[in-house]
Design a protein around this motif. Structure first.
Motif, PDB file in Angstrom:
ATOM      1  N   UNK A  39       0.843  -1.202   0.000  1.00 12.61           N
ATOM      2  CA  UNK A  39       0.000   0.000   0.000  1.00 12.61           C
ATOM      3  C   UNK A  39       0.875   1.247   0.000  1.00 12.61           C
ATOM      4  N   UNK A  40       0.264   2.386  -0.282  1.00 12.63           N
ATOM      5  CA  UNK A  40       1.013   3.636  -0.309  1.00 12.63           C
ATOM      6  C   UNK A  40       1.403   4.095   1.089  1.00 12.63           C
ATOM      7  N   UNK A  41       0.579   3.772   2.075  1.00 13.02           N
ATOM      8  CA  UNK A  41       0.844   4.220   3.439  1.00 13.02           C
ATOM      9  C   UNK A  41       0.649   3.072   4.416  1.00 13.02           C
ATOM     10  N   UNK A  42       1.526   2.980   5.385  1.00 15.21           N
ATOM     11  CA  UNK A  42       1.373   2.046   6.497  1.00 15.21           C
ATOM     12  C   UNK A  42       1.819   2.738   7.767  1.00 15.21           C
ATOM     13  N   UNK A  43       1.433   2.168   8.893  1.00 15.52           N
ATOM     14  CA  UNK A  43       1.800   2.761  10.184  1.00 15.52           C
ATOM     15  C   UNK A  43       3.172   2.306  10.663  1.00 15.52           C
ATOM     16  N   UNK A  44       3.628   1.123  10.176  1.00 18.26           N
ATOM     17  CA  UNK A  44       4.905   0.588  10.669  1.00 18.26           C
ATOM     18  C   UNK A  44       5.475  -0.418   9.682  1.00 18.26           C
ATOM     19  N   UNK A  70       6.121   9.424  10.547  1.00 21.70           N
ATOM     20  CA  UNK A  70       5.407   8.807  11.657  1.00 21.70           C
ATOM     21  C   UNK A  70       5.490   7.301  11.664  1.00 21.70           C
ATOM     22  N   UNK A  71       6.025   6.724  10.602  1.00 21.71           N
ATOM     23  CA  UNK A  71       6.144   5.273  10.530  1.00 21.71           C
ATOM     24  C   UNK A  71       7.203   4.774  11.508  1.00 21.71           C
ATOM     25  N   UNK A  75      12.732  -3.954  14.418  1.00 20.42           N
ATOM     26  CA  UNK A  75      13.594  -5.089  14.124  1.00 20.42           C
ATOM     27  C   UNK A  75      13.351  -6.154  15.184  1.00 20.42           C
ATOM     28  N   UNK A  76      12.767  -7.276  14.774  1.00 21.14           N
ATOM     29  CA  UNK A  76      12.492  -8.363  15.719  1.00 21.14           C
ATOM     30  C   UNK A  76      13.762  -9.192  15.890  1.00 21.14           C
ATOM     31  N   UNK A  77      14.757  -8.579  16.483  1.00 20.45           N
ATOM     32  CA  UNK A  77      16.042  -9.220  16.695  1.00 20.45           C
ATOM     33  C   UNK A  77      16.935  -8.296  17.499  1.00 20.45           C
ATOM     34  N   UNK A  78      18.151  -8.733  17.745  1.00 17.10           N
ATOM     35  CA  UNK A  78      19.085  -7.969  18.557  1.00 17.10           C
ATOM     36  C   UNK A  78      19.718  -6.842  17.750  1.00 17.10           C
ATOM     37  N   UNK A  79      19.950  -5.719  18.412  1.00 16.66           N
ATOM     38  CA  UNK A  79      20.621  -4.599  17.745  1.00 16.66           C
ATOM     39  C   UNK A  79      22.017  -5.010  17.304  1.00 16.66           C
ATOM     40  N   UNK A  80      22.627  -5.965  17.998  1.00 16.31           N
ATOM     41  CA  UNK A  80      23.965  -6.430  17.629  1.00 16.31           C
ATOM     42  C   UNK A  80      23.977  -7.115  16.268  1.00 16.31           C
ATOM     43  N   UNK A  81      22.792  -7.635  15.849  1.00 12.28           N
ATOM     44  CA  UNK A  81      22.704  -8.312  14.560  1.00 12.28           C
ATOM     45  C   UNK A  81      22.554  -7.341  13.398  1.00 12.28           C
ATOM     46  N   UNK A  82      22.219  -6.102  13.698  1.00 11.06           N
ATOM     47  CA  UNK A  82      21.976  -5.121  12.651  1.00 11.06           C
ATOM     48  C   UNK A  82      23.294  -4.465  12.270  1.00 11.06           C
ATOM     49  N   UNK A  83      23.764  -4.776  11.068  1.00 11.23           N
ATOM     50  CA  UNK A  83      25.086  -4.297  10.660  1.00 11.23           C
ATOM     51  C   UNK A  83      25.120  -2.787  10.499  1.00 11.23           C
ATOM     52  N   UNK A  87      20.103   5.028  14.968  1.00  8.87           N
ATOM     53  CA  UNK A  87      19.542   5.533  16.216  1.00  8.87           C
ATOM     54  C   UNK A  87      18.401   6.481  15.877  1.00  8.87           C
ATOM     55  N   UNK A  88      17.228   6.156  16.369  1.00  5.75           N
ATOM     56  CA  UNK A  88      16.050   6.968  16.122  1.00  5.75           C
ATOM     57  C   UNK A  88      14.984   6.559  17.115  1.00  5.75           C
ATOM     58  N   UNK A  89      14.196   7.534  17.524  1.00 11.14           N
ATOM     59  CA  UNK A  89      13.104   7.224  18.441  1.00 11.14           C
ATOM     60  C   UNK A  89      11.994   6.455  17.734  1.00 11.14           C
ATOM     61  N   UNK A  90      12.107   6.332  16.424  1.00 10.42           N
ATOM     62  CA  UNK A  90      11.110   5.582  15.662  1.00 10.42           C
ATOM     63  C   UNK A  90      11.598   4.195  15.270  1.00 10.42           C
ATOM     64  N   UNK A  91      12.772   3.793  15.729  1.00 14.32           N
ATOM     65  CA  UNK A  91      13.311   2.464  15.442  1.00 14.32           C
ATOM     66  C   UNK A  91      13.431   1.685  16.751  1.00 14.32           C
TER      67      UNK A  91
END
Length: 199
Positions: A39-44, A70-71, A75-83, A87-91
């Motif tokens: 879709x064109x817009x989603x909440x997350x 606003x989206x 990440x359904x996983x550890x931050x250590x796994x994210x290469x 940093x964001x209040x929306x992540x």
């Protein structure tokens, strides 16, 4: 805001066999699953990053940066796994989870808490059908099937994200985990699919 059926399916009408075998249901599931459109817009945006697989993460970040303001990106996983850590209040990062159902439960609780009712699910191309059914099982477990509009990000696979062997293995896992109750039945999927149509 709920995503409408027209936005994600192009107006397909569901037709099912009266007494289908599991194989028939699986084929029908894959057919309708493949009809989803972004879709064109989603909440997350929700990503199952695996063990930090770059393709999964890059796709989620790409969709996140293209989305409306606003989206949220989960990440359904550890931050250590994210290469490529952001940093964001929306992540949001979950941290370690024992299995996909635990990841799905965490995602839904965060979305519900943030009052986000529609989301795109991203992961490896071969893993997407089972991940979607796992998320749907948790939606039903939490009695939120009338609350969430979930859409899979079905986009062309890249690099190692697709192979006949991986896809075949995932189909076998769907059957096994359906029997365990960790994955939604095809009847649940068809019901949810029709619900989006009526929405």
């Amino acid at each position: 805001m709920h995503t409408t059926f027209a936005e994600i399916t192009g107006g397909f009408k569901m037709e099912r066999l009266i007494q289908p075998t599991w194989e028939h249901q699986c084929s029908l599931f894959m057919y309708y699953f493949g009809s989803f459109q972004l879709p064109e817009k989603v909440s997350a945006i929700v990503c199952f990053p695996g063990e930090g697989e770059k393709d999964r993460i890059d796709l989620a970040i790409e969709l996140f940066e293209e989305s409306v303001y606003g989206t949220l990106l989960l990440f359904a996983g550890s931050q250590d796994d994210i290469t490529e850590k952001r940093k964001s209040e929306r992540i949001f990062y979950q941290g370690r989870a024992n299995n996909t159902p635990e990841q799905a439960e965490w995602v839904l609780k965060v979305l519900k808490d943030k009052n986000k009712k529609s989301f795109v699910l991203t992961t490896a191309f071969y893993h997407l059908p089972r991940a979607f059914l796992t998320m749907l099982r948790q939606i039903y477990n939490m009695k939120l099937q009338n609350y969430f509009a979930m859409v899979p990000a079905i986009l062309p696979p890249k690099n190692h994200s697709f192979s006949e062997e991986r896809v075949g293995a995932e189909i076998e896992r769907i059957k096994i985990y359906q029997e365990k109750g960790d994955v939604a039945s095809f009847d649940m999927f068809f019901e949810y699919f029709e619900q989006l149509h009526l929405g």
